[in-house]
Scaffold this active site. Structure first.
Site, PDB file in Angstrom:
ATOM      1  N   HIS A 123       0.828  -1.208   0.000  1.00  0.00           N
ATOM      2  CA  HIS A 123       0.000   0.000   0.000  1.00  0.00           C
ATOM      3  C   HIS A 123       0.871   1.270   0.000  1.00  0.00           C
ATOM      4  O   HIS A 123       1.864   1.328   0.720  1.00  0.00           O
ATOM      5  CB  HIS A 123      -0.872  -0.039   1.262  1.00  0.00           C
ATOM      6  CG  HIS A 123      -1.938   0.964   1.302  1.00  0.00           C
ATOM      7  ND1 HIS A 123      -1.996   1.938   2.275  1.00  0.00           N
ATOM      8  CD2 HIS A 123      -3.003   1.170   0.505  1.00  0.00           C
ATOM      9  CE1 HIS A 123      -3.060   2.682   2.066  1.00  0.00           C
ATOM     10  NE2 HIS A 123      -3.690   2.247   1.006  1.00  0.00           N
TER      11      HIS A 123
ATOM     12  N   LYS B 291     -20.332   6.044 -14.644  1.00  0.00           N
ATOM     13  CA  LYS B 291     -19.137   6.818 -15.021  1.00  0.00           C
ATOM     14  C   LYS B 291     -17.984   6.543 -14.055  1.00  0.00           C
ATOM     15  O   LYS B 291     -16.835   6.365 -14.462  1.00  0.00           O
ATOM     16  CB  LYS B 291     -19.445   8.320 -15.033  1.00  0.00           C
ATOM     17  CG  LYS B 291     -20.482   8.706 -16.071  1.00  0.00           C
ATOM     18  CD  LYS B 291     -20.721  10.196 -16.034  1.00  0.00           C
ATOM     19  CE  LYS B 291     -21.851  10.572 -16.982  1.00  0.00           C
ATOM     20  NZ  LYS B 291     -22.075  12.008 -17.013  1.00  0.00           N
TER      21      LYS B 291
HETATM   22  P1  NAI Z   1     -11.621  13.664  -0.887  1.00  0.00           P
HETATM   23  O1  NAI Z   1     -13.014  13.243  -1.198  1.00  0.00           O
HETATM   24  O2  NAI Z   1     -11.365  14.277   0.436  1.00  0.00           O
HETATM   25  O3  NAI Z   1     -11.129  14.684  -2.007  1.00  0.00           O
HETATM   26  C1  NAI Z   1     -11.124  14.337  -3.363  1.00  0.00           C
HETATM   27  C2  NAI Z   1     -10.651  15.508  -4.207  1.00  0.00           C
HETATM   28  O4  NAI Z   1     -11.668  16.492  -4.273  1.00  0.00           O
HETATM   29  C3  NAI Z   1      -9.405  16.213  -3.665  1.00  0.00           C
HETATM   30  O5  NAI Z   1      -8.525  16.507  -4.714  1.00  0.00           O
HETATM   31  C4  NAI Z   1      -9.944  17.501  -3.050  1.00  0.00           C
HETATM   32  O6  NAI Z   1      -8.993  18.547  -3.162  1.00  0.00           O
HETATM   33  C5  NAI Z   1     -11.138  17.744  -3.918  1.00  0.00           C
HETATM   34  N1  NAI Z   1     -12.168  18.476  -3.179  1.00  0.00           N
HETATM   35  C6  NAI Z   1     -12.861  18.045  -2.099  1.00  0.00           C
HETATM   36  N2  NAI Z   1     -13.708  18.979  -1.686  1.00  0.00           N
HETATM   37  C7  NAI Z   1     -13.547  20.056  -2.508  1.00  0.00           C
HETATM   38  C8  NAI Z   1     -14.151  21.339  -2.611  1.00  0.00           C
HETATM   39  N3  NAI Z   1     -15.080  21.755  -1.743  1.00  0.00           N
HETATM   40  N4  NAI Z   1     -13.745  22.158  -3.603  1.00  0.00           N
HETATM   41  C9  NAI Z   1     -12.796  21.776  -4.469  1.00  0.00           C
HETATM   42  N5  NAI Z   1     -12.180  20.574  -4.442  1.00  0.00           N
HETATM   43  C10 NAI Z   1     -12.572  19.732  -3.470  1.00  0.00           C
HETATM   44  O7  NAI Z   1     -10.612  12.438  -1.074  1.00  0.00           O
HETATM   45  P2  NAI Z   1     -10.900  10.871  -1.002  1.00  0.00           P
HETATM   46  O8  NAI Z   1     -11.519  10.429  -2.272  1.00  0.00           O
HETATM   47  O9  NAI Z   1     -11.594  10.561   0.279  1.00  0.00           O
HETATM   48  O10 NAI Z   1      -9.388  10.312  -0.925  1.00  0.00           O
HETATM   49  C11 NAI Z   1      -8.608  10.556   0.249  1.00  0.00           C
HETATM   50  C12 NAI Z   1      -7.200  10.027   0.082  1.00  0.00           C
HETATM   51  O11 NAI Z   1      -7.226   8.619   0.055  1.00  0.00           O
HETATM   52  C13 NAI Z   1      -6.460  10.447  -1.197  1.00  0.00           C
HETATM   53  O12 NAI Z   1      -5.212  10.956  -0.802  1.00  0.00           O
HETATM   54  C14 NAI Z   1      -6.276   9.151  -1.985  1.00  0.00           C
HETATM   55  O13 NAI Z   1      -5.076   9.092  -2.741  1.00  0.00           O
HETATM   56  C15 NAI Z   1      -6.249   8.154  -0.866  1.00  0.00           C
HETATM   57  N6  NAI Z   1      -6.591   6.801  -1.302  1.00  0.00           N
HETATM   58  C16 NAI Z   1      -5.574   5.887  -1.429  1.00  0.00           C
HETATM   59  C17 NAI Z   1      -5.851   4.574  -1.768  1.00  0.00           C
HETATM   60  C18 NAI Z   1      -4.753   3.579  -1.917  1.00  0.00           C
HETATM   61  O14 NAI Z   1      -5.052   2.392  -1.983  1.00  0.00           O
HETATM   62  N7  NAI Z   1      -3.504   3.967  -1.972  1.00  0.00           N
HETATM   63  C19 NAI Z   1      -7.232   4.126  -2.016  1.00  0.00           C
HETATM   64  C20 NAI Z   1      -8.195   5.178  -1.904  1.00  0.00           C
HETATM   65  C21 NAI Z   1      -7.896   6.460  -1.539  1.00  0.00           C
END
Ligand code: NAI
Length: 350
Positions: A116, A224
């Site tokens: 991971h 999508k």
């Molecule tokens: P999130 O839902 O908090 O944010 C997703 C994206 O939307 C971000 O780029 C954020 O800047 C943007 N965003 C959120 N609210 C916004 C707003 N009000 N205005 C403008 N942009 C906005 O992120 P999520 O989907 O919960 O992911 C969290 C972390 O988990 C990420 O760093 C991701 O890489 C990581 N992750 C890693 C995995 C792995 O297996 N390595 C698997 C799944 C997630």
């Protein structure tokens, strides 16, 4: 408990060293976990240290991996991870990808057989900080139904994009392709609370609000999002010859074995397209125009991707440090490497 950056990073680093990682690998991993926690991505910060420590201690993360960078063309490469720590392999692989993109204009790297690697926005941001644009795709363990399906087939398969600007702002878009992380379901389940019917499905593939009946997560935006999570697995799995789809290893199945995950980085040099200065200037213009737009009722401002994460980081340090839940802090300061809590667990049963 609020911790300074150094306190948090050192506690995590020391625990990982105690579990068996080298000083260098523990330092690199703790840096990225801190990056996530300080930005409010707590799902990918200190909360993971005990799990990683158990996996390291049980042999499921190679502590002296034979990393190998194999160029397969002027702008393509495979990075063999030898099931070493995913954070370390990904950082080294991105450093090499950046070097290649600066030389060739574009570089595509497939990273094979890693564990991971956490918040993948860290790696795309590395490229953007060097005036490059970047994309990352990453596999994760199967827990989401395909659109219209009944069984988990794909992981939360995240995607990240990053781009520089002419000022100190960096766009870092970084998201899972599921509506919610599995951790959010577990949290609701532990509180005996209902979930919105847009998050997950039961064993028949029907939307559920009872968090105890969840059998799989739903992709974002229906068909999508399903298409996006599938293509992440095509780029980071099928194309790289590692296990794909439902064959991707489970995070909690057998902590003595490597996970064999795949990840892909695509990095481009804007100077090969519109020109670096023009690109960065236009990016700053885009962010200015978005930020100046009147917000709709109920929204304070239009933010660019990654802006709120940086605001959360700055606010944390202005108000005494990064908030870490007491239970995690107690573990970090304890003498125990792990509490044998994660091995051979079925996440849907927890
Ligand atoms: P999130 O839902 O908090 O944010 C997703 C994206 O939307 C971000 O780029 C954020 O800047 C943007 N965003 C959120 N609210 C916004 C707003 N009000 N205005 C403008 N942009 C906005 O992120 P999520 O989907 O919960 O992911 C969290 C972390 O988990 C990420 O760093 C991701 O890489 C990581 N992750 C890693 C995995 C792995 O297996 N390595 C698997 C799944 C997630």
């Amino acid at each position: 408990m609020k911790l300074s950056r150094d306190e948090l990073k050192n506690l995590m680093k020391n625990k990982l060293i105690k579990a068996g990682l080298s000083e260098e690998h523990a330092d690199m991993t703790a840096e990225i976990l801190t990056w996530s926690d300080e930005r409010g991505y707590h799902s990918h910060g200190a909360v993971r240290v005990e799990y990683y420590s158990e996996r390291i201690a049980k042999g499921g993360i190679t502590t002296d991996p034979k990393f190998e960078w194999k160029e397969t063309g002027p702008c393509s490469a495979i990075y063999e991870g030898d099931n070493g720590c995913g954070y370390v392999a990904s950082t080294f692989a991105m450093e090499k990808t950046i070097e290649m993109a600066k030389k060739s204009g574009i570089a595509v790297t497939g990273i094979r057989n890693i564990s991971h690697s956490g918040s993948i926005g860290y790696y795309t941001e590395m490229a953007a900080k060097q005036d490059l644009v970047a994309i990352a795709f990453c596999q994760s363990d199967p827990m989401a139904v395909p659109f219209g399906g009944t069984e988990p087939y794909y992981g939360t398969n995240p995607i990240s994009f990053a781009a520089p600007t002419a000022d100190d702002r960096t766009v870092v878009f970084d998201m899972a392709t599921t509506v919610q992380a599995w951790g959010k379901i577990l949290d609701k389940r532990s509180r005996h609370e209902a979930i919105p019917d847009t998050w997950a499905v039961d064993e028949k593939g029907q939307p559920v609000t009872d968090s105890s009946l969840v059998n799989a997560l739903l992709p974002i935006a229906g068909a999508k999002g399903y298409g996006l999570m599938m293509m992440v697995d095509v780029f980071a799995g099928v194309l790289l010859g590692v296990p794909f789809g439902k064959h991707v290893s489970s995070m909690y199945h057998d902590l003595s074995k490597g996970r064999d995950l795949g990840q892909m980085f695509i990095v481009m040099d804007p100077s090969r397209f519109v020109g670096l200065d023009a690109f960065k200037k236009s990016m700053s213009q885009v962010l200015d125009e978005l930020g100046e737009m009147p917000a709709a009722e109920g929204y304070g401002k239009v933010y660019y991707p990654g802006e709120r994460a940086v605001m959360r980081r700055d606010k944390a340090y202005e108000t005494g440090g990064v908030e870490i839940v007491d239970e995690i802090y107690d573990y970090l300061v304890s003498d125990d490497v792990h509490y044998d809590r994660y091995d051979h667990k079925n996440r849907f049963a927890e």
